[in-house]
Design a protein around this motif. Structure first.
Motif, PDB file in Angstrom:
ATOM      1  N   LEU A 195     -73.888  77.151  26.995  1.00  0.00           N
ATOM      2  CA  LEU A 195     -74.248  78.364  27.743  1.00  0.00           C
ATOM      3  C   LEU A 195     -74.226  79.660  27.085  1.00  0.00           C
ATOM      4  O   LEU A 195     -75.230  80.353  26.981  1.00  0.00           O
ATOM      5  N   ASN A 196     -73.113  79.762  26.107  1.00  0.00           N
ATOM      6  CA  ASN A 196     -73.196  81.033  25.322  1.00  0.00           C
ATOM      7  C   ASN A 196     -74.424  80.869  24.257  1.00  0.00           C
ATOM      8  O   ASN A 196     -74.606  81.855  23.831  1.00  0.00           O
ATOM      9  N   THR A 215     -58.210  74.765  21.341  1.00  0.00           N
ATOM     10  CA  THR A 215     -59.155  74.216  22.222  1.00  0.00           C
ATOM     11  C   THR A 215     -59.638  72.907  21.883  1.00  0.00           C
ATOM     12  O   THR A 215     -60.650  72.273  22.227  1.00  0.00           O
ATOM     13  N   SER A 221     -67.225  70.736  31.471  1.00  0.00           N
ATOM     14  CA  SER A 221     -67.046  72.101  31.700  1.00  0.00           C
ATOM     15  C   SER A 221     -66.504  73.322  30.737  1.00  0.00           C
ATOM     16  O   SER A 221     -67.201  74.431  30.597  1.00  0.00           O
ATOM     17  N   SER A 222     -65.624  72.976  30.330  1.00  0.00           N
ATOM     18  CA  SER A 222     -64.772  73.865  29.325  1.00  0.00           C
ATOM     19  C   SER A 222     -65.288  73.866  27.945  1.00  0.00           C
ATOM     20  O   SER A 222     -64.864  74.524  27.136  1.00  0.00           O
ATOM     21  N   ARG A 235     -70.698  72.275  27.973  1.00  0.00           N
ATOM     22  CA  ARG A 235     -71.385  73.073  28.845  1.00  0.00           C
ATOM     23  C   ARG A 235     -71.205  74.715  28.357  1.00  0.00           C
ATOM     24  O   ARG A 235     -72.151  75.369  28.340  1.00  0.00           O
ATOM     25  N   ARG A 236     -69.945  75.129  28.251  1.00  0.00           N
ATOM     26  CA  ARG A 236     -69.611  76.368  27.937  1.00  0.00           C
ATOM     27  C   ARG A 236     -70.191  76.717  26.479  1.00  0.00           C
ATOM     28  O   ARG A 236     -70.749  78.059  26.455  1.00  0.00           O
ATOM     29  N   ASN A 265     -59.988  71.172  25.284  1.00  0.00           N
ATOM     30  CA  ASN A 265     -60.996  71.796  26.177  1.00  0.00           C
ATOM     31  C   ASN A 265     -62.531  71.339  25.535  1.00  0.00           C
ATOM     32  O   ASN A 265     -63.432  71.329  26.257  1.00  0.00           O
ATOM     33  N   ASP A 266     -62.512  71.485  24.076  1.00  0.00           N
ATOM     34  CA  ASP A 266     -63.991  71.239  23.707  1.00  0.00           C
ATOM     35  C   ASP A 266     -64.227  69.953  23.978  1.00  0.00           C
ATOM     36  O   ASP A 266     -65.793  69.704  23.817  1.00  0.00           O
ATOM     37  N   SER A 291     -78.064  81.680  33.257  1.00  0.00           N
ATOM     38  CA  SER A 291     -77.253  80.315  33.677  1.00  0.00           C
ATOM     39  C   SER A 291     -78.363  79.179  33.894  1.00  0.00           C
ATOM     40  O   SER A 291     -79.484  79.509  34.084  1.00  0.00           O
TER      41      SER A 291
END
Length: 260
Positions: free
Chosen positions: A235-236, A219, A227-228, A231-232, A222-223, A248
């Motif tokens: 969100l978690n 990751t 978006s990936s 934000r993710r 992506n980290d 959300s």
């Protein structure tokens, strides 16, 4: 005839500027910067000096805050010394076993004597897997440089650095191109690191020197993305905080607008 010169009112105006007007421009400004995935761009001393007004948020294995010339060189040295032959052979064998399980023995029709007939043009057995693994093993032996033998090739109690100490070139001058470099660039300010702890998202304050090497992970790219990555992770984090798996940011905005 001569035209009389005009008076330069602008110069006189600048000369007669009130000192109070000058002091009016000395407006105290209070600013605080919050950055996400900021690159390594300051020395340790400068980074610490900006902690009062700069905050850097870093998502898990984000490689940008860890990336500098020194960390890239150290990463290449680590990759060069990594003996990946066993892992590569394991991955190839697992893929072959998966193909053997999925395609061997399947049939779409029956022969005249009633026995099932394999409709595939090939059949994978254990002997075929052994032959392929022999080719893989010999190929990996050629890929791995002879100057970096695997740890198993050293005599018991003898490490590679002990062998390197005795190797000299150019009339006794020892090669030091494999020497690791000390990182001198770090992300700025107060660093907050959010990371996956196995059951969720956790975060903590860390010194800027915590990001002194590139964390090789699936990751790591992506980290750094919105978006990936960030934000993710946020969100978690908010779902854990509110104990709501359906939380959300969009629905939360709608609830705030209706409450007003």
């Amino acid at each position: 005839t001569t035209t009389p010169a005009k008076n330069d009112d602008s110069s006189s105006t600048r000369d007669n500027t009130n000192d109070d007007d000058v002091e009016a421009y000395n407006i105290p400004i209070s600013a605080h910067v919050v950055g996400f995935g900021c690159p390594a761009l300051l020395s340790e001393q400068l980074s610490r000096s900006t902690r009062d007004y700069v905050t850097t948020v870093i998502a898990d294995a984000d490689f940008i805050p860890r990336m500098s010339g020194a960390t890239l060189v150290n990463l290449l040295l680590d990759l060069r010394k990594l003996d990946y032959r066993k892992q590569a052979e394991r991955d190839v064998e697992q893929a072959l076993r998966e193909l053997q399980t999925r395609f061997t023995g399947y049939s779409s029709s029956s022969s005249d004597n009633g026995s099932e007939k394999n409709s595939l043009p090939f059949n994978i057995d254990d002997d075929d897997i052994k032959k392929v693994m022999n080719f893989v093993h010999s190929g990996l032996e050629k890929v791995i440089p002879s100057s970096t033998p695997s740890p198993s090739a050293f005599p018991p109690g003898q490490e590679q650095n002990e062998i390197d100490e005795g190797s000299n070139t150019d009339g006794g001058r020892k090669e030091n191109w494999e020497e690791r470099m000390k990182p001198v660039l770090f992300p700025p300010g107060t660093c907050i690191h959010f990371y996956r702890d196995g059951s969720g998202i956790d975060g903590t304050y860390v010194p800027c020197t915590f990001f002194n090497e590139i964390d090789v992970a699936r990751t790591m790219v992506n980290d750094h993305l919105i978006s990936s990555g960030y934000r993710r992770i946020f969100l978690n984090l908010m779902r854990d905080f509110h104990r709501d798996d359906h939380f959300s940011f969009e629905s939360n905005k709608m609830n705030d607008s209706t409450s007003k």
